[in-house]
Design a protein around this motif. Sequence first.
Motif, mmCIF file in Angstrom:
data_model
loop_
_atom_site.group_PDB
_atom_site.id
_atom_site.type_symbol
_atom_site.label_atom_id
_atom_site.label_comp_id
_atom_site.label_asym_id
_atom_site.label_seq_id
_atom_site.Cartn_x
_atom_site.Cartn_y
_atom_site.Cartn_z
ATOM 1 N N MET A 74 55.858 50.814 22.732
ATOM 2 C CA MET A 74 56.804 51.823 23.018
ATOM 3 C C MET A 74 56.435 52.218 24.355
ATOM 4 S SD MET A 74 57.138 55.528 21.270
ATOM 5 C CE MET A 74 55.985 56.561 21.998
ATOM 6 N N ARG A 75 57.305 52.348 25.180
ATOM 7 C CA ARG A 75 57.150 52.542 26.669
ATOM 8 C C ARG A 75 58.146 53.725 27.139
ATOM 9 N NH1 ARG A 75 53.398 49.817 25.709
ATOM 10 N NH2 ARG A 75 53.027 47.787 26.874
ATOM 11 N N THR A 76 57.669 54.431 28.099
ATOM 12 C CA THR A 76 58.723 55.511 28.621
ATOM 13 C C THR A 76 59.106 55.176 30.256
ATOM 14 O OG1 THR A 76 58.910 58.045 29.257
ATOM 15 C CG2 THR A 76 56.711 56.936 29.456
ATOM 16 N N ARG A 115 65.618 60.969 25.206
ATOM 17 C CA ARG A 115 64.979 61.943 24.710
ATOM 18 C C ARG A 115 64.768 63.261 25.325
ATOM 19 N NH1 ARG A 115 59.098 62.536 26.517
ATOM 20 N NH2 ARG A 115 58.714 61.423 28.536
ATOM 21 N N GLN A 149 62.073 58.899 33.270
ATOM 22 C CA GLN A 149 61.310 59.417 32.224
ATOM 23 C C GLN A 149 61.843 60.028 30.844
ATOM 24 O OE1 GLN A 149 61.422 60.217 35.157
ATOM 25 N NE2 GLN A 149 61.632 62.465 35.485
ATOM 26 N N TRP A 191 62.469 56.939 25.638
ATOM 27 C CA TRP A 191 61.807 56.239 24.924
ATOM 28 C C TRP A 191 62.249 54.840 24.682
ATOM 29 C CZ3 TRP A 191 56.853 57.853 25.133
ATOM 30 C CH2 TRP A 191 56.561 58.935 24.953
ATOM 31 N N ASN A 192 61.332 53.739 25.157
ATOM 32 C CA ASN A 192 62.009 52.356 25.223
ATOM 33 C C ASN A 192 61.023 51.623 24.246
ATOM 34 O OD1 ASN A 192 63.505 53.328 27.321
ATOM 35 N ND2 ASN A 192 61.681 53.176 28.602
ATOM 36 N N TRP A 193 61.543 50.962 23.315
ATOM 37 C CA TRP A 193 60.853 50.095 22.358
ATOM 38 C C TRP A 193 61.004 48.492 22.744
ATOM 39 C CZ3 TRP A 193 62.693 54.735 20.802
ATOM 40 C CH2 TRP A 193 61.682 55.687 20.094
ATOM 41 N N THR A 202 62.320 68.105 24.869
ATOM 42 C CA THR A 202 62.324 66.720 24.833
ATOM 43 C C THR A 202 61.670 66.147 23.533
ATOM 44 O OG1 THR A 202 61.493 64.789 26.017
ATOM 45 C CG2 THR A 202 59.810 66.513 25.818
ATOM 46 N N LYS A 258 55.565 62.219 22.768
ATOM 47 C CA LYS A 258 55.332 61.073 22.301
ATOM 48 C C LYS A 258 54.625 60.888 20.766
ATOM 49 C CE LYS A 258 52.091 57.574 23.710
ATOM 50 N NZ LYS A 258 50.780 57.236 24.963
ATOM 51 N N ALA A 318 57.571 60.601 18.467
ATOM 52 C CA ALA A 318 58.394 59.253 18.794
ATOM 53 C C ALA A 318 57.420 58.257 18.120
ATOM 54 C CB ALA A 318 58.598 59.136 20.268
ATOM 55 N N SER A 319 56.185 58.446 18.304
ATOM 56 C CA SER A 319 55.248 57.430 17.664
ATOM 57 C C SER A 319 55.441 57.412 16.248
ATOM 58 C CB SER A 319 53.885 57.770 18.207
ATOM 59 O OG SER A 319 53.713 57.747 19.542
#
Length: 253
Positions: free
Chosen positions: A1-3, A68, A86, A89-91, A124, A127, A130-131
């Motif tokens: 998972m990245r932002t 997000r 930012q 969220w990118n998977w 927003t 994290k 989102a996780s």
Amino acid sequence: MRTGHTPSRSNSEYWANTTIPWFTLADVWQLRDGRRTYLGETTNQISELGLANSAAELLPAGTVVLSRTASVGFTGIMPRPMATSQDFWNWVCGPNLLPEYLNYQLRSMAQDLRGLNLGSTHQTIYKADASAIEILVPPLDEQRAIADFLDRETARIDTLIEEQQRLTNLLRERKLAVIESSLAIDGTTAQGMRLKHFVTEVKQGWSPQCYPWPGDGTTTWAVLKAGAANGGAFRPNETRNCPIVKCRGQKRS
């Protein structure tokens, strides 16, 4: 998972010779109606120098993005290596998860994802939330079968929507033509008068910072969108949500 991230605007070198697609909130419109799977051209690009000097990352094709911030819960897939701001969220999917399947899973959860939108001033999905997102993960061949089925069915439904929209537009044009022909006035029997002589007041609207979902008109204000009166028809549900505290000092019609 990245932002993602935004390179410093104060350094002009980061915004010269830009070649890297950079998906931002300015591009979320592509995903709002849920008809596009793969991200299109981006409004902005960043340079390799800007990428190297920020927390942004060049993510691989197939990365699934989720908006997000502000416009929450819209998803799509990168068709080529791209970076994001930012606000996403990118998977990056592993070998046991098909991007197209994950995209459909997240779309089915859009309402719940919007419920994770927290923060008093800067709303927003954080994290930790989102996780903690959970999805169903069947075997890869079943994921592919589900995604293929949904591609076919949603495409069929989209075609029906387009046909219905064309018919609606034709009927609106016919309605307008009937109105115009019925109100045609013979200049020898009537004289045109300015509208201001026949109304009590003319008011101008205001554009506050609103949320993308409709307002309820009670605890929040329902702010009419520009499209609420397109085509000669008034659609009272075409609104955005504005907390009353943000609209304080304005008059409501």
